[in-house]
Design a protein around this motif. Structure first.
Motif, PDB file in Angstrom:
ATOM      1  N   PHE A  27       0.827  -1.202   0.000  1.00 56.41           N
ATOM      2  CA  PHE A  27       0.000   0.000   0.000  1.00 56.41           C
ATOM      3  C   PHE A  27       0.867   1.260   0.000  1.00 56.41           C
ATOM      4  CE2 PHE A  27      -3.460  -2.734   1.815  1.00 56.41           C
ATOM      5  CZ  PHE A  27      -4.349  -2.537   0.780  1.00 56.41           C
ATOM      6  N   ALA A  28       1.973   1.227   0.742  1.00 59.49           N
ATOM      7  CA  ALA A  28       2.872   2.390   0.767  1.00 59.49           C
ATOM      8  C   ALA A  28       3.479   2.636  -0.606  1.00 59.49           C
ATOM      9  CB  ALA A  28       3.973   2.176   1.808  1.00 59.49           C
ATOM     10  N   ALA A  29       3.897   1.559  -1.280  1.00 60.99           N
ATOM     11  CA  ALA A  29       4.476   1.706  -2.617  1.00 60.99           C
ATOM     12  C   ALA A  29       3.432   2.242  -3.599  1.00 60.99           C
ATOM     13  CB  ALA A  29       5.023   0.369  -3.097  1.00 60.99           C
ATOM     14  N   LEU A  30       2.199   1.725  -3.529  1.00 61.83           N
ATOM     15  CA  LEU A  30       1.135   2.209  -4.410  1.00 61.83           C
ATOM     16  C   LEU A  30       0.807   3.672  -4.132  1.00 61.83           C
ATOM     17  CD1 LEU A  30      -1.292  -0.866  -4.410  1.00 61.83           C
ATOM     18  CD2 LEU A  30       0.168  -0.094  -6.281  1.00 61.83           C
ATOM     19  N   ALA A  31       0.838   4.055  -2.850  1.00 59.61           N
ATOM     20  CA  ALA A  31       0.571   5.452  -2.500  1.00 59.61           C
ATOM     21  C   ALA A  31       1.632   6.376  -3.084  1.00 59.61           C
ATOM     22  CB  ALA A  31       0.506   5.608  -0.983  1.00 59.61           C
ATOM     23  N   ILE A  36       3.187  10.317  -7.303  1.00 57.22           N
ATOM     24  CA  ILE A  36       4.082  10.707  -8.396  1.00 57.22           C
ATOM     25  C   ILE A  36       3.294  10.978  -9.678  1.00 57.22           C
ATOM     26  CG2 ILE A  36       5.921   9.891  -9.920  1.00 57.22           C
ATOM     27  CD1 ILE A  36       7.082   8.398  -7.510  1.00 57.22           C
ATOM     28  N   PHE A  37       2.319  10.107  -9.978  1.00 61.06           N
ATOM     29  CA  PHE A  37       1.563  10.271 -11.219  1.00 61.06           C
ATOM     30  C   PHE A  37       0.504  11.360 -11.115  1.00 61.06           C
ATOM     31  CE2 PHE A  37       3.354   6.114 -12.187  1.00 61.06           C
ATOM     32  CZ  PHE A  37       3.601   6.219 -13.549  1.00 61.06           C
ATOM     33  N   LEU A  38      -0.052  11.574  -9.920  1.00 62.32           N
ATOM     34  CA  LEU A  38      -1.113  12.562  -9.763  1.00 62.32           C
ATOM     35  C   LEU A  38      -0.583  13.961  -9.483  1.00 62.32           C
ATOM     36  CD1 LEU A  38      -3.739  10.574  -7.646  1.00 62.32           C
ATOM     37  CD2 LEU A  38      -3.875  11.170 -10.060  1.00 62.32           C
TER      38      LEU A  38
END
Length: 289
Positions: A27-31, A36-38
């Motif tokens: 979850f931390a990596a996805l966050a 970064i993308f948003l």
């Protein structure tokens, strides 16, 4: 025996702790990836609500009064409202034509094994991989002689050069996952080849069709080079209109950012509507029974 039970419990507790730690790390990596993308989109959205002075300030200004008027100004400037409607029309009809061509093509490529079909499949993928700039000069010359220049029909046809090959290849992959026995059963019941395609195959590969439609829509909506070369005043497109917001040596950053945010809305709504189909399409064939 009694000592084995606590030991087994400790092992289970450690395994559960490792699983929880792995989930937290995921979850931390996805966050982090999401941020970064948003971040660019959020920065554009914040800029769209500032004045020109606040948008240019260094360090950035975070305490400001939202300027909602920037969106009204963007819609009314540079014929942006008209270009938005034209781009919507071009995108919808282009996607419809792409699907009308790529669904039968994908079915044929998946179900029939012929040497010329293999060559055709390789050919359309090679065309798709070529840079767009290679097609601009011949297309411009052809369109000038055939009155297709600066028309919606012309730009819709031009987009098929790039969208149809990829959509046909994508749909071919989905059709390949459908058992041939379904075709044979429908043919035994008296159905024609076209009936098999539209009443058996198409409902089965609906997620793949939606995924192809979304990718084609985004490809049309965000494309800059084709409209820049093949359109002018009669067929303004969103990408070229936003590029024209720049002035001579100056940029109205808040208004340009507001126009960019408005241009993102159709893509976001289209993707939101088709999200469940896209997820199904991406996972189709991932698990073999």
């Amino acid at each position: 025996m009694t000592a084995a039970i606590p030991a087994r419990g400790r092992r289970q507790a450690r395994a559960m702790s490792r699983r929880n730690l792995g989930q937290v790390a995921s979850f931390a990596a996805l966050a982090v990836i999401s941020v970064i993308f948003l971040a660019p989109v959020l920065w554009i959205a914040v800029t769209a609500l500032k004045t020109q002075r606040e948008a240019m300030a260094l360090p950035p200004v975070w305490d400001f009064v939202p300027q909602w008027q920037n969106f009204v100004t963007a819609w009314q400037s540079n014929d942006f409202g008209r270009s938005f409607l034209v781009t919507t029309s071009v995108s919808v009809f282009s996607v419809a034509l792409t699907l009308a061509l790529s669904i039968p093509a994908g079915y044929v490529l998946a179900r029939y094994r012929r040497s010329w079909l293999s060559a055709f499949e390789i050919g359309i993928m090679v065309i798709r991989m070529l840079p767009e700039i290679l097609f601009m000069l011949p297309l411009y010359a052809i369109y000038q002689k055939t009155a297709l220049f600066d028309t919606q029909i012309g730009i819709i046809l031009a987009f098929q050069i790039f969208n149809m090959p990829y959509s046909a290849w994508l749909i071919r992959q989905f059709v390949s996952e459908v058992p041939v026995e379904l075709d044979e059963a429908a043919l035994l019941d008296g159905a024609s080849k076209w009936q098999v395609l539209w009443f058996v195959i198409v409902p089965t590969i609906r997620p793949g069709i939606v995924a192809a439609a979304v990718l084609s829509f985004i490809g049309v909506w965000t494309n800059l080079l084709l409209p820049l070369a093949l359109t002018y005043n009669e067929t303004p497109m969103v990408a070229t209109t936003i590029a024209n917001f720049k002035g001579y040596g100056t940029f109205d950053w808040p208004v340009m950012a507001a126009a960019a945010i408005v241009s993102l809305l159709p893509q976001f709504l289209f993707f939101l509507f088709a999200q469940k189909y896209i997820v199904k399409g991406l996972t189709l064939g991932a698990v073999k029974g």
